[in-house]
Write an enzyme that holds these catalytic residues in place. Sequence first.
Site, short mmCIF file in Angstrom:
data_model
loop_
_atom_site.label_atom_id
_atom_site.label_comp_id
_atom_site.label_asym_id
_atom_site.label_seq_id
_atom_site.Cartn_x
_atom_site.Cartn_y
_atom_site.Cartn_z
N ASP A 1 15.11 0.14 -9.93
CA ASP A 1 16.44 -0.08 -9.43
C ASP A 1 16.09 -1.42 -8.29
O ASP A 1 15.68 -0.85 -7.36
CB ASP A 1 16.92 1.23 -8.46
N ARG B 1 1.02 -1.27 0.09
CA ARG B 1 -0.08 0.08 0.14
C ARG B 1 0.88 1.23 -0.07
O ARG B 1 1.10 2.03 1.10
CB ARG B 1 -0.33 -0.01 0.70
N ASP C 1 22.38 -2.85 -5.32
CA ASP C 1 24.29 -2.47 -4.80
C ASP C 1 24.23 -1.17 -4.44
O ASP C 1 25.62 -1.23 -4.46
CB ASP C 1 24.62 -2.42 -6.53
#
Length: 361
Positions: free
Chosen positions: A271, A201, A275
């Site tokens: 993304d 949500r 990393d």
Amino acid sequence: MARIQYCLVSFLAFGLPLVSALAFPGAVGFGSIATGGSTPFVVTSLADSGTGTFRDAVSASGRNITFAVSGYIVLQSPVSLSSGITINGQTAPSPGIGVMGREISASGKNNIIIRNFRMRQGNLDPDTGKSAFNMGTASNVILDHCSVEYGVFDGVDAVGAVNVTVSNSIIALPIGQQFGAHLETGPATWYRNLWVSAHNRQPLTKANTQYINNVVYNYQAAYTVADTGGLFSHDIIGNYFIAGPSTTSAGDDYFQMNANQKVFASGNFLDSNKDGVLNGAAANTVGSAVVLTAPWNSGSTGLATLTAQQAFTSVVASAGASPRDQVDAFVVSTVNSLGTTGAILTNQASTGLSNNGYGTL
């Protein structure tokens, strides 16, 4: 005549209700028509109740509320707002103003403006059915530069709400259900908000919706419709979804988007690699929803002035109440780790912050 012409042009250009003035300069979206209050009232006490307190301030309609005190107001019971009020948290002396421990409710009310205000429910609230901020069945409501953390049922609950804007705000670290926000009916605008570490949500929206230049971090499900039977349209533009340690499926950036929905999705990024570097890729595939070739609302393009990358920079720098306190600084620090830190919590104390996790104002 010039004023009338300006308002008419604004209505035609943005597809929003025709109004004579915005809630405040720079207000955007469907909640920008909120009129707030005009009768001055100064909060002079951090006590839970009594003369000059916040609870006293919001007990009558028509008030424009400022603050002569700063710090946390520790609530012993929920606070119900009146209609037609403006809460100017930005007027509080540094380090700002906030409430903790219970729900703030605008349920069934109208024309409410809340700016630069912190709402931190947390497990001090014994009622697991309450949210940090509840505006169910309310109308004409705008929250701007607010910080909403530690919601128990939801961070923001807005079932049945009409003409709502949540802008430039932080909605983060919900506990209990671990849900960010739930809005039904609408229309609604979610603009340049920072959503952090919720199970789901972010938001759940069963309404015609503008979702523009938001950043969502460390989600298990982000933008959600929940396979609703309702027929709604969604403009999803220039948002950045970023996976974190709690993200089990980065592809749930759009969740339960069924064929009843019509979606214009453009300029969104995901993304997914955790990393520590912002290096996402375009993410505009919206499940089985009907794909629109243009925004459903004519004003959405005008609001989407930032790319997803620019939105990340802007939102991380400026979302939430100002000046930033310990809680918001903690939230932002996890986002800036870009996938390497963050957790979905069950207790605000798990942050390790002072004051049982609420931080100190």
